[in-house]
Design an enzyme around this catalytic site. Structure first.
Site, PDB file in Angstrom:
ATOM      1  N   TRP A  52       0.846  -1.287   0.005  1.00  0.00           N
ATOM      2  CA  TRP A  52      -0.115  -0.012   0.009  1.00  0.00           C
ATOM      3  C   TRP A  52       0.763   1.388   0.103  1.00  0.00           C
ATOM      4  O   TRP A  52       0.373   2.417  -0.248  1.00  0.00           O
ATOM      5  CB  TRP A  52      -0.922   0.078   1.053  1.00  0.00           C
ATOM      6  N   ASP A  53       2.107   1.078   0.154  1.00  0.00           N
ATOM      7  CA  ASP A  53       2.963   2.213   0.266  1.00  0.00           C
ATOM      8  C   ASP A  53       2.879   2.986  -1.180  1.00  0.00           C
ATOM      9  O   ASP A  53       3.186   4.182  -0.984  1.00  0.00           O
ATOM     10  CB  ASP A  53       4.629   1.784   0.216  1.00  0.00           C
TER      11      ASP A  53
ATOM     12  N   GLU B 184       1.279  -1.492  13.257  1.00  0.00           N
ATOM     13  CA  GLU B 184       1.252  -3.029  13.340  1.00  0.00           C
ATOM     14  C   GLU B 184       1.761  -3.647  14.775  1.00  0.00           C
ATOM     15  O   GLU B 184       1.983  -4.740  14.948  1.00  0.00           O
ATOM     16  CB  GLU B 184       2.447  -3.356  12.121  1.00  0.00           C
TER      17      GLU B 184
ATOM     18  N   LYS C 299       4.089   1.984  16.345  1.00  0.00           N
ATOM     19  CA  LYS C 299       5.041   1.835  15.104  1.00  0.00           C
ATOM     20  C   LYS C 299       5.210   2.990  14.294  1.00  0.00           C
ATOM     21  O   LYS C 299       6.402   3.367  13.989  1.00  0.00           O
ATOM     22  CB  LYS C 299       4.967   0.398  14.632  1.00  0.00           C
ATOM     23  N   GLN C 300       3.992   3.594  13.808  1.00  0.00           N
ATOM     24  CA  GLN C 300       3.997   4.540  13.020  1.00  0.00           C
ATOM     25  C   GLN C 300       2.956   5.257  13.040  1.00  0.00           C
ATOM     26  O   GLN C 300       1.926   4.881  13.704  1.00  0.00           O
ATOM     27  CB  GLN C 300       4.217   3.922  11.623  1.00  0.00           C
TER      28      GLN C 300
END
Length: 778
Positions: free
Chosen positions: A357-358, A488, A601-602
């Site tokens: 999906w990046d 994640e 994580k992000q």
């Protein structure tokens, strides 16, 4: 963090050879041309730690999934971009000693990646155990003019000895992916042939039966006179070579030129591969190494003209942004809609090199602004052509009636990721694909894309969301259970705010898109209704009900959206309270401990606020940013850029710059101790976003470009070029003025700090003190 790359505006420079850094450098100094690419392996023998890597776009192997136990819906394989035949190989033997930088004394070592002209060069002096010394200079590139070709030049000078030099030039197809699940080799030989100074090696992948023919031609001179070359007397499977032997005395120089082409059955008929490779080889040899290099420089100059960001006053920042742009441009060119952008590009094997999906969430903005419109269109068409597979993927998980779940990882549209918490639960990827369609149309104005391709994808995605939610009587609302959001470090959670938010946005956008196509291209719309068996009233009504009735977790006390149900049940520790020996968490903590922690994580909630910032006021953005960023460990390469853009939006310029530095030099300085596995190609697009959307504050609103720029304190200025619809603009941000050049044939009206400025064709305006135009110069 490493800090051995020398600062330079246009070059990546390594001085001195440290074998412990070699795999990192092999990644950093990688080269490619969109069709194929290669790690910066040495041409000569190297017995030290290395990851040999040469990759051909679109060629893959379905490596059998390695799991302890099976689950329904699991993909049977993980697609691997294959480590292909190594064509650069040279074995240099001086009398009875092999040139090997792992066993000899190396001085004057220098490796340079010339980003301006698109080539890699290396030089060193080697002292063998016998005391013999030789000087080597090597240069190679993958042509972006002839994108199935590459060439290298290898020069050897005898410094203090007389003796015999034996050079074996070879192509080795007996290679193995480092990430092979069962240590399997993925290639079989079809044919090999050697004659005069030309060699052919054709290999075929197991299972998928791709064929790749690698053809090379070698020329060697000593002191500008030809050296005899002959086919090597030994031959083994998947290996072809030539041999040259010559005597030298101190001061003699040997120069080898090796030309290579790699043609695959993805692009040519199998029975014609060798013939086509021979023709292409003849073409590039006729050009010659120096002419090819001049063509390469000119082609790269054209790329830099549209994609460069120029930073004055900070050499390391300039080097970093150009490195990121360079790698993006040599990974994907947009020429072939069958190709996409793997997280590692052509620089390594981790993540399988497949599509994530990046691409839609991070790479699309870069290509929209720096390339022709067709480049991004091809990225979207890639997904459209895999829609049938996305419907099959959803069917395997129990969805029906044309619901589409695009894969987390893919090469051909089939899901090939095999971690259940990702494969089954990280379904927000569907939303990123829908958002990319919206983003493309918003930026280009190409609304016809909806009728041609986009609406069909949006309906498949909307049907998935409709079936993925369920009604909660307890909450009197629709809920989304058992998901993994962008963070994640949380799995199998309920009501991830970002996933719920982007799901309802997708449903709304699908209805809007359908209405647009129905009103503007009714004949096309009716064909789609029949093809998709679309019951407008029933389906749109059910989608609208979910939009109106979706549950979104929030804390009224804190004034923030909750990442998911129960997030505040976790112990609320900040990253700043962690001792340094605990970081990075993914290398120091058990997975159980990570999952039970509040650490992120992000960007997760913040990812949604980035996509939909216009739906929220600044106070809402600030409260959520101030709550979530201190809990974020940024252990995804995709994290710092989103935080940089949001910090800039909130006026926190210092934090915006700190996040930019982390994303810009992530690989060059090996922040996460993982550069040796390959570069973070897709996050490099986030570096560009940090400058253009962050520091320059560029947005598209109501069919108009808007800028709200600021200049980092340590910079004198920065500038960049934007392709926007029929316009080409260059924007330069300085401490005292903003200079905008309209290089187009038409006038354009833009906003700067919410004030309209009309710029005539071929005109430059100067905006001083963020207030007014003080001068207009034709």
């Amino acid at each position: 963090m490493k800090n051995y790359i020398k600062a330079n505006e246009w070059n990546i420079i390594e001085e001195g050879f440290d074998p412990h850094l070699n795999k990192i450098s092999e990644s950093i100094f990688s080269i490619g041309n969109g069709r194929m690419g290669q790690r910066a392996n040495f041409e000569e023998t190297f017995s030290g730690e290395t990851l040999q890597g040469n990759y051909i776009a679109g060629v893959y192997y379905p490596d059998k999934t390695r799991v302890g136990w099976w689950k329904n819906g699991y993909p049977e394989y993980f697609a691997k971009v294959l480590n292909a035949a190594n064509w650069i190989g040279l074995k240099i033997k001086i009398d009875h000693e092999i040139l090997d930088l792992n066993t000899c004394t190396v001085t004057h070592f220098k490796r340079v990646l010339n980003m301006q002209e698109g080539y890699l060069e290396r030089s060193f002096i080697a002292k063998l155990t016998s005391g013999k010394q030789l000087q080597v200079h090597a240069k190679r590139f993958y042509s972006i003019v002839d994108d199935e070709a590459g060439a290298l030049q290898y020069s050897i000078k005898a410094l203090n000895f007389a003796g015999t030099i034996q050079i074996t030039s070879f192509t080795d197809g007996d290679i193995q992916n480092q990430d092979a699940n069962y240590d399997e080799k993925f290639w079989n030989e079809v044919s090999g042939a050697v004659s005069d100074n030309i060699a052919f090696l054709t290999l075929q992948t197991k299972k998928t039966f791709f064929e790749v023919c690698t053809a090379t031609q070698v020329f060697i001179q000593k002191n500008n006179k030809p050296v005899a070359i002959k086919p090597a007397s030994t031959h083994r499977e998947k290996f072809v070579s030539h041999l040259a032997v010559t005597d030298v005395v101190a001061g003699d120089s040997i120069v080898l030129h090796k030309y290579a082409v790699q043609v695959s059955s993805e692009n040519h008929p199998k029975d014609k591969l060798q013939h086509i490779s021979e023709q292409l080889l003849h073409k590039i040899v006729a050009k010659g190494f120096n002419n090819m290099l001049e063509e390469q420089a000119a082609a790269w100059a054209a790329k830099w003209e549209t994609s460069d960001i120029v930073i004055k006053g900070d050499v390391k920042a300039q080097q970093a942004i150009r490195f990121n742009i360079f790698q993006l441009n040599q990974t994907y060119t947009g020429k072939d809609a069958r190709l996409n952008i793997g997280p590692k590009g052509f620089t390594g094997e981790k993540y399988g090199g497949s599509t994530y999906w990046d691409t839609e969430a991070y790479c699309v903005p870069f290509y929209l602004s720096t390339s022709a419109q067709e480049v991004t269109r091809n990225l979207l068409i890639y997904r459209y052509k895999q829609l049938d597979k996305a419907i099959e993927n959803a069917q395997k998980l129990g969805f029906t009636d044309g619901a589409a779940l695009f894969p987390m990882v893919t090469m051909n549209g089939e899901e090939c990721h095999n971690e259940w918490e990702i494969t089954f639960e990280e379904i927000h990827r569907n939303g990123a694909i829908a958002y990319a369609i919206y983003n493309y149309i918003r930026y280009t104005g190409d609304a016809d894309y909806l009728a041609e391709y986009g609406l069909e994808v949006l309906i498949g995605i909307a049907r998935f969301w409709k079936q993925r939610v369920n009604w909660s009587a307890a909450k009197n609302a629709y809920v989304m259970l058992g998901v993994t959001g962008p963070n994640e470090y949380e799995n199998n959670i309920n009501n991830n705010w970002y996933t719920n938010t982007i799901a309802t946005w997708c449903l709304k956008y699908a209805i809007e898109a359908a209405t647009y196509v129905k009103d503007n291209q009714p004949h096309v719309y009716q064909k789609l209704v029949q093809k998709l068996q679309l019951d407008e009233f029933a389906e749109f009504s059910s989608w609208n009900a979910i939009v109106k009735g979706m549950y979104y977790p929030a804390s009224t006390e804190l004034g923030v959206f909750l990442q998911q149900d129960g997030y505040l049940d976790k112990e609320q520790t900040l990253v700043s309270e962690l001792a340094s020996e605990h970081l990075p968490l993914n290398q120091k903590w058990s997975w159980d401990r990570i999952l039970r922690s509040c650490f992120i994580k992000q960007a997760d909630v913040l990812q949604g606020l980035y996509f939909f910032e216009d739906d929220y006021d600044k106070d809402t953005l600030r409260r959520n940013f101030d709550f979530y960023e201190p809990r974020t460990v940024h252990e995804s390469s995709l994290s710092p850029c989103i935080h940089s853009i949001l910090a800039a939006r909130l006026g926190n310029q210092e934090r915006a710059y700190q996040f930019y530095l982390r994303t810009a030099r992530l690989d060059l300085d090996d922040y996460n101790n993982d550069t040796e596995d390959g570069l973070h190609i897709t996050s490099m697009a986030g570096t560009w976003m940090s400058v253009v959307e962050g520091f320059a504050g560029m947005r598209v609103r109501d069919n108009q470009l808007k800028f709200s720029p600021f200049l980092p304190d340590s910079w004198e200025s920065f500038s960049f070029t934007i392709n926007f619809r029929v316009y080409v603009l260059n924007i330069k941000i300085g401490h005292e003025q903003i200079i905008i050049s309209n290089k187009s044939a038409e006038a354009i009206t833009i906003k700067v700090f919410d004030k309209d400025y009309t710029i005539a064709a071929e005109t430059v305006i100067y905006i001083v003190h963020k207030e007014k135009i003080v001068n207009i110069v034709a």
